[in-house]
Structure formats: C-alpha cells, structure tokens
Design a protein around this motif. Structure first.
Motif, PDB file in Angstrom:
ATOM      1  N   VAL A   1      68.832 -52.520  42.321  1.00 22.67           N
ATOM      2  CA  VAL A   1      69.096 -53.591  43.276  1.00 22.67           C
ATOM      3  C   VAL A   1      70.533 -54.097  43.241  1.00 22.67           C
ATOM      4  CG1 VAL A   1      66.711 -54.379  43.481  1.00 22.67           C
ATOM      5  CG2 VAL A   1      68.138 -55.247  41.616  1.00 22.67           C
ATOM      6  N   THR A   2      71.167 -54.073  42.073  1.00 19.62           N
ATOM      7  CA  THR A   2      72.549 -54.554  41.991  1.00 19.62           C
ATOM      8  C   THR A   2      73.504 -53.618  42.713  1.00 19.62           C
ATOM      9  OG1 THR A   2      72.095 -55.631  39.872  1.00 19.62           O
ATOM     10  CG2 THR A   2      74.401 -55.239  40.427  1.00 19.62           C
ATOM     11  N   GLN A   3      73.329 -52.308  42.521  1.00 23.33           N
ATOM     12  CA  GLN A   3      74.172 -51.342  43.226  1.00 23.33           C
ATOM     13  C   GLN A   3      73.972 -51.436  44.732  1.00 23.33           C
ATOM     14  OE1 GLN A   3      72.373 -50.883  40.454  1.00 23.33           O
ATOM     15  NE2 GLN A   3      72.913 -48.964  39.410  1.00 23.33           N
ATOM     16  N   ILE A   4      72.722 -51.638  45.145  1.00 26.79           N
ATOM     17  CA  ILE A   4      72.450 -51.792  46.575  1.00 26.79           C
ATOM     18  C   ILE A   4      73.078 -53.078  47.092  1.00 26.79           C
ATOM     19  CG2 ILE A   4      70.617 -52.081  48.293  1.00 26.79           C
ATOM     20  CD1 ILE A   4      68.854 -50.301  46.525  1.00 26.79           C
ATOM     21  N   GLY A   5      73.099 -54.122  46.254  1.00 30.62           N
ATOM     22  CA  GLY A   5      73.750 -55.366  46.635  1.00 30.62           C
ATOM     23  C   GLY A   5      75.236 -55.172  46.900  1.00 30.62           C
TER      24      GLY A   5
ATOM     25  N   ARG B   1      79.599 -54.769  50.857  1.00 32.06           N
ATOM     26  CA  ARG B   1      80.715 -53.975  51.372  1.00 32.06           C
ATOM     27  C   ARG B   1      80.591 -53.741  52.873  1.00 32.06           C
ATOM     28  NH1 ARG B   1      80.560 -50.508  47.564  1.00 32.06           N
ATOM     29  NH2 ARG B   1      79.447 -48.771  48.557  1.00 32.06           N
ATOM     30  N   HIS B   2      79.363 -53.613  53.364  1.00 31.89           N
ATOM     31  CA  HIS B   2      79.138 -53.339  54.789  1.00 31.89           C
ATOM     32  C   HIS B   2      78.851 -54.610  55.589  1.00 31.89           C
ATOM     33  CE1 HIS B   2      79.029 -48.876  54.773  1.00 31.89           C
ATOM     34  NE2 HIS B   2      78.706 -49.042  53.502  1.00 31.89           N
ATOM     35  N   GLY B   3      78.846 -55.770  54.928  1.00 31.03           N
ATOM     36  CA  GLY B   3      78.576 -57.009  55.640  1.00 31.03           C
ATOM     37  C   GLY B   3      77.166 -57.100  56.182  1.00 31.03           C
ATOM     38  N   VAL B   4      76.203 -56.548  55.413  1.00 32.23           N
ATOM     39  CA  VAL B   4      74.801 -56.519  55.831  1.00 32.23           C
ATOM     40  C   VAL B   4      73.993 -57.491  54.981  1.00 32.23           C
ATOM     41  CG1 VAL B   4      72.749 -55.052  56.008  1.00 32.23           C
ATOM     42  CG2 VAL B   4      74.985 -54.123  56.578  1.00 32.23           C
ATOM     43  N   LEU B   5      73.058 -58.206  55.597  1.00 32.55           N
ATOM     44  CA  LEU B   5      72.179 -59.098  54.855  1.00 32.55           C
ATOM     45  C   LEU B   5      71.288 -58.294  53.909  1.00 32.55           C
ATOM     46  CD1 LEU B   5      71.118 -61.479  57.768  1.00 32.55           C
ATOM     47  CD2 LEU B   5      72.723 -62.014  55.916  1.00 32.55           C
ATOM     48  N   TYR B   6      70.843 -58.940  52.834  1.00 34.48           N
ATOM     49  CA  TYR B   6      70.127 -58.203  51.785  1.00 34.48           C
ATOM     50  C   TYR B   6      68.926 -59.009  51.307  1.00 34.48           C
ATOM     51  CZ  TYR B   6      69.645 -55.511  47.376  1.00 34.48           C
ATOM     52  OH  TYR B   6      69.190 -54.737  46.337  1.00 34.48           O
ATOM     53  N   LEU B   7      67.730 -58.414  51.449  1.00 31.19           N
ATOM     54  CA  LEU B   7      66.462 -59.025  51.043  1.00 31.19           C
ATOM     55  C   LEU B   7      65.846 -58.225  49.902  1.00 31.19           C
ATOM     56  CD1 LEU B   7      63.754 -60.630  51.363  1.00 31.19           C
ATOM     57  CD2 LEU B   7      63.198 -59.063  53.244  1.00 31.19           C
ATOM     58  N   VAL B   8      65.464 -58.906  48.835  1.00 35.03           N
ATOM     59  CA  VAL B   8      64.787 -58.267  47.707  1.00 35.03           C
ATOM     60  C   VAL B   8      63.373 -58.832  47.578  1.00 35.03           C
ATOM     61  CG1 VAL B   8      64.746 -57.975  45.196  1.00 35.03           C
ATOM     62  CG2 VAL B   8      66.901 -57.749  46.445  1.00 35.03           C
TER      63      VAL B   8
ATOM     64  N   ALA C   1      73.821 -62.041  40.296  1.00 37.15           N
ATOM     65  CA  ALA C   1      74.164 -60.713  39.778  1.00 37.15           C
ATOM     66  C   ALA C   1      73.723 -59.615  40.745  1.00 37.15           C
ATOM     67  CB  ALA C   1      73.516 -60.503  38.420  1.00 37.15           C
ATOM     68  N   ILE C   2      72.542 -59.773  41.347  1.00 35.32           N
ATOM     69  CA  ILE C   2      72.025 -58.774  42.275  1.00 35.32           C
ATOM     70  C   ILE C   2      72.848 -58.740  43.557  1.00 35.32           C
ATOM     71  CG2 ILE C   2      70.048 -58.153  43.737  1.00 35.32           C
ATOM     72  CD1 ILE C   2      68.246 -59.279  41.532  1.00 35.32           C
ATOM     73  N   GLY C   3      73.274 -59.911  44.007  1.00 30.73           N
ATOM     74  CA  GLY C   3      74.043 -59.986  45.237  1.00 30.73           C
ATOM     75  C   GLY C   3      73.194 -60.033  46.484  1.00 30.73           C
ATOM     76  N   CYS C   4      71.955 -60.503  46.344  1.00 29.68           N
ATOM     77  CA  CYS C   4      71.071 -60.574  47.518  1.00 29.68           C
ATOM     78  C   CYS C   4      71.140 -61.945  48.166  1.00 29.68           C
ATOM     79  CB  CYS C   4      69.641 -60.222  47.145  1.00 29.68           C
ATOM     80  SG  CYS C   4      68.888 -61.289  45.905  1.00 29.68           S
ATOM     81  N   ASN C   5      70.843 -61.974  49.452  1.00 24.79           N
ATOM     82  CA  ASN C   5      70.808 -63.237  50.201  1.00 24.79           C
ATOM     83  C   ASN C   5      69.447 -63.909  50.118  1.00 24.79           C
ATOM     84  OD1 ASN C   5      72.495 -61.095  52.157  1.00 24.79           O
ATOM     85  ND2 ASN C   5      73.558 -63.007  51.699  1.00 24.79           N
ATOM     86  N   TYR C   6      68.399 -63.084  50.020  1.00 27.00           N
ATOM     87  CA  TYR C   6      67.036 -63.594  50.002  1.00 27.00           C
ATOM     88  C   TYR C   6      66.242 -62.892  48.896  1.00 27.00           C
ATOM     89  CZ  TYR C   6      68.686 -64.107  54.860  1.00 27.00           C
ATOM     90  OH  TYR C   6      69.430 -64.350  55.989  1.00 27.00           O
ATOM     91  N   LEU C   7      65.426 -63.673  48.198  1.00 27.08           N
ATOM     92  CA  LEU C   7      64.524 -63.133  47.178  1.00 27.08           C
ATOM     93  C   LEU C   7      63.156 -63.773  47.390  1.00 27.08           C
ATOM     94  CD1 LEU C   7      63.935 -61.644  44.403  1.00 27.08           C
ATOM     95  CD2 LEU C   7      64.525 -63.838  43.332  1.00 27.08           C
ATOM     96  N   CYS C   8      62.109 -62.947  47.465  1.00 26.42           N
ATOM     97  CA  CYS C   8      60.759 -63.457  47.693  1.00 26.42           C
ATOM     98  C   CYS C   8      59.844 -63.089  46.532  1.00 26.42           C
ATOM     99  CB  CYS C   8      60.180 -62.876  48.985  1.00 26.42           C
ATOM    100  SG  CYS C   8      61.165 -63.197  50.463  1.00 26.42           S
ATOM    101  N   PHE C   9      58.994 -64.034  46.125  1.00 25.86           N
ATOM    102  CA  PHE C   9      58.003 -63.744  45.097  1.00 25.86           C
ATOM    103  C   PHE C   9      56.915 -64.809  45.117  1.00 25.86           C
ATOM    104  CE2 PHE C   9      60.796 -66.708  42.919  1.00 25.86           C
ATOM    105  CZ  PHE C   9      59.961 -67.431  42.089  1.00 25.86           C
TER     106      PHE C   9
ATOM    107  N   VAL D   1      64.579 -54.292  50.222  1.00 27.03           N
ATOM    108  CA  VAL D   1      64.231 -53.404  49.115  1.00 27.03           C
ATOM    109  C   VAL D   1      63.225 -54.065  48.179  1.00 27.03           C
ATOM    110  CG1 VAL D   1      65.121 -52.188  47.089  1.00 27.03           C
ATOM    111  CG2 VAL D   1      66.436 -52.197  49.195  1.00 27.03           C
ATOM    112  N   ASN D   2      62.206 -53.309  47.817  1.00 23.15           N
ATOM    113  CA  ASN D   2      61.226 -53.718  46.821  1.00 23.15           C
ATOM    114  C   ASN D   2      61.837 -53.535  45.428  1.00 23.15           C
ATOM    115  OD1 ASN D   2      58.888 -54.094  45.291  1.00 23.15           O
ATOM    116  ND2 ASN D   2      57.601 -53.057  46.794  1.00 23.15           N
ATOM    117  N   HIS D   3      62.012 -54.623  44.690  1.00 22.87           N
ATOM    118  CA  HIS D   3      62.649 -54.533  43.378  1.00 22.87           C
ATOM    119  C   HIS D   3      61.878 -53.601  42.450  1.00 22.87           C
ATOM    120  CE1 HIS D   3      64.750 -56.909  39.879  1.00 22.87           C
ATOM    121  NE2 HIS D   3      65.013 -55.627  39.875  1.00 22.87           N
ATOM    122  N   ALA D   4      60.564 -53.703  42.466  1.00 23.76           N
ATOM    123  CA  ALA D   4      59.715 -52.816  41.670  1.00 23.76           C
ATOM    124  C   ALA D   4      58.491 -52.451  42.501  1.00 23.76           C
ATOM    125  CB  ALA D   4      59.296 -53.482  40.368  1.00 23.76           C
TER     126      ALA D   4
END
Length: 373
Positions: A154-158, A163-170, A185-193, A141-144
């Motif tokens: 992004v937090t709700q998606i996290g 809950r589904h045991g899926v990896l999460y990239l922001v 707080a977001i609950g993501c596994n990966y963050l890129c910037f 997901v693109n944060h912005a």
C-alpha cells in the motif's frame, strides 16, 4: 466451539469492550449532537473521544462514523465518482468495492481496471501504475485480502497515487488491528474499516478516516444536527456525512477496543503469528489439501480446499462433527475466486484472532486431516 471465522467478525471480545458497551447502553442512550441537555452533551463527548481514539490509531485528520466498513467504502466510492471517469482497483477486492463500481458504471459510465496479482500472488505496484489512464481519478486497494490474506504494497501504491495526482482509498477491513496502519506513511486519502474485526470491537459502527482535504460529496441525506434551516445537505466533515442517530454505545466500545489494542503485549501478537504460520504449514503437509496464498500474507488468514470436495461440504463437516466454525464459499470476492480458479467450489477460510491458541490449531489440523482421508 472452536471459532475460526474471525475475519468475518471476532466472537471473543475483551472484557473492557463488553463493559463499555453495556455501560453505554444503560447510561448513554441520548442522541449525540441533537440537543443541549446533559445526556446529549455526554453522548457527544463520547463520540468526540471515539474520533480522537481512531485518529491516534490511524494518523488521520478526520473520522466519519458510518454503519460499517461497507458503508464507509460506499461513501467514498459514490462521494468521489466522476462521470466517465476511471478507477484502478484489484481482483482481491470485496464486493463492498466491486458492486459500487459496477453500479457507478451503470449510472455514470465509470470504468474500472482490476489489476491481477503477479506470479507470487502479490499486487505489483508497477501493474497498478500501468493501469492508470488520463481519466483515472481514484485507486482503490484492499490492504489485505479477506480470502487469501495477501497484503498489498500500500505504501508503494501511495507513492504512485501521489505522483499521478490520483485519489487513493485503502480498504483496511482485514488489516486494522492486525497491522499497524498509518495513513501518513501509506499516503492514502481515505481508509475504511470496522472495529468488530481485528480490533475486537462491537458491531454497528464503521470508520471512514480522511487525511488531507480530499474531495468528498455526501452519499446519504438527512438530519445532521447542523444547518437545519436548509434543505441542502451539509458537506462539512464529519457532520455532513453522519445522518441520523449515531450508535453511541458502539463508539464507547470503540474507545475501549483501541486502547486495548494499543496495550496488547508483543507476546500476544507473536502467538497469533505463530499459530497462523503453524496452521498454514501443517495443512500444507496434508495430502489433497491445497493452500491459497503463499507470499506476504497475514498469518491469521488461511484459505484452502480439499481435493474432490466442495468447500461448503467441508464447512458443514467441521461444524457438525468437530464443532468448529470456518467460512466457506466465495467470501463476497468473485474476482479473487475467478483468479484462484475456485468459482465453482468456493474455498474454506480459517481465520484466527488474538484469542485462539495452539491447542485449537492442533485440533483443527487433525480434523482437516481426517476429512481429507
């Protein structure tokens, strides 16, 4: 020149960032982690301090330095790919995400679902959850949005990803430096910037932040300064993912950029928000101007078109006659423009930074008003 293309890269850099970059270029040009002499040790210490700075900024566990944000996103997308798997993403994504997914579809049969925004232009977490399949392994997901500035929940998606045991990239290309980005707080596994945007850092380095111990396979192969006796690429983080020479001068400037951002007065951040909100409001009053994105958007990104004009033509007039720089075209986000209905015309994006001011906003709005006439 009035520079309003900060979402691409910020032009005005803080003095501390410029001085750090210049100092490192003159004094810290050894290879980090590639020797035991004083220069190499000093360079390694700079890279270590840069990691600490990014960790403190994003609340992550590890930082992999890459060429840029695109490289960081590719590292995750190819490093987590599962043959015949499925990825949930959105129509707001940049080609830095969409093109790797398209390539993975060709190579490994990876399928992806691009969730569309709701009637308010916002990604609905419920739609993301509905798109999850039994073989879904990643949500990206693109944060912005780099086109409209729309901010994803992004937090709700996290919460959904966990809950589904899926990896999460922001993708934090547009958010880091303008929004507080806390991976915990977001609950993501990966963050890129990349720091050359909102953090007002220099070009030449990207950040892949990792939290927890999520799976990641090497994307590039080469010298890492470690495990040199084997031809197999190390998979330890971060060394196994940082092939070749790291840009120590950019890492040193990154430290300065993070420290500068943390010390920004609230008044400076408030001024940016006020300038962006006023630009959006004033442009919306001009007859023939259509604004894209209305709810829950970053104030510093304003996307619009003028009726009957191609976006490129508007950009050329702004540059040639008003000495003002904006971004025009499809912004490397084709699905977003298909959703907006602007694939044929493109769109004009004016993006502010902390260095823009109210007078520049007034000048720009008057320029657009004259062009629209």
């Amino acid at each position: 020149m009035i520079y309003l293309d900060n979402a691409a890269t910020t032009m005005v850099k803080p003095d501390c960032v410029i001085k750090a970059d210049e100092y490192a270029l003159k004094n810290l040009c050894a290879n980090a982690g590639r020797g035991s002499h004083a220069g190499a040790i000093k360079a390694a210490s700079i890279v270590y301090e840069a990691r600490k700075a990014v960790k403190s900024l994003t609340v992550c566990d590890d930082v992999i330095f890459t060429f840029n944000c695109t490289d960081a996103l590719n590292t995750v997308l190819f490093g987590t790919a599962k043959r015949g798997g499925h990825v949930v993403t959105t129509v707001y994504e940049h080609n830095s995400t969409l093109r790797p997914l398209a390539e993975l579809n060709k190579r490994m049969g990876v399928e992806y679902t691009a969730v569309r925004p709701n009637m308010h232009g916002i990604i609905d977490p419920a739609d993301v959850e509905r798109a999850i399949r039994p073989n879904t392994y990643l949500i990206a997901v693109n944060h912005a949005s780099n086109v409209t500035g729309a901010v994803a929940p992004v937090t709700q998606i996290g919460n959904i990803a966990r809950r589904h045991g899926v990896l999460y990239l922001v993708d934090g290309a547009q958010s880091v430096g303008y929004l507080d980005v806390d991976m915990r707080a977001i609950g993501c596994n990966y963050l890129c910037f990349s720091p050359h945007k909102g953090l007002h850092g220099t070009q030449g380095i990207g950040c892949l932040c990792v939290r927890g111990n999520p799976p990641l396979k090497p994307f590039r192969f080469g010298g890492t300064g470690s495990m040199s006796h084997t031809l197999d690429q190390p998979s330890d983080i971060p060394e196994g993912f940082e092939c070749g020479t790291l840009p120590v001068h950019s890492a040193y400037a990154l430290i300065a950029a993070v420290n500068h951002y943390k010390k920004l007065p609230l008044s400076v951040k408030r001024n940016l928000a006020e300038c962006g909100d006023r630009m959006r409001a004033e442009l919306a009053k001009i007859k023939g101007v259509k604004i894209y994105g209305k709810y829950n958007t970053l104030p510093n990104i304003v996307c619009f078109n003028i009726d009957g004009m191609n976006a490129a033509a508007v950009g050329d007039i702004l540059s040639d006659q008003y000495d003002t720089a904006v971004r025009c075209g499809l912004h490397c986000a084709p699905l977003c423009h298909k959703y907006l209905g602007t694939l044929n015309t493109g769109a004009v994006r004016a993006s502010l930074s902390y260095h823009n001011n109210s007078d520049e906003v007034t000048f720009f709005v008057n320029a657009v008003r004259e062009i629209a006439k």
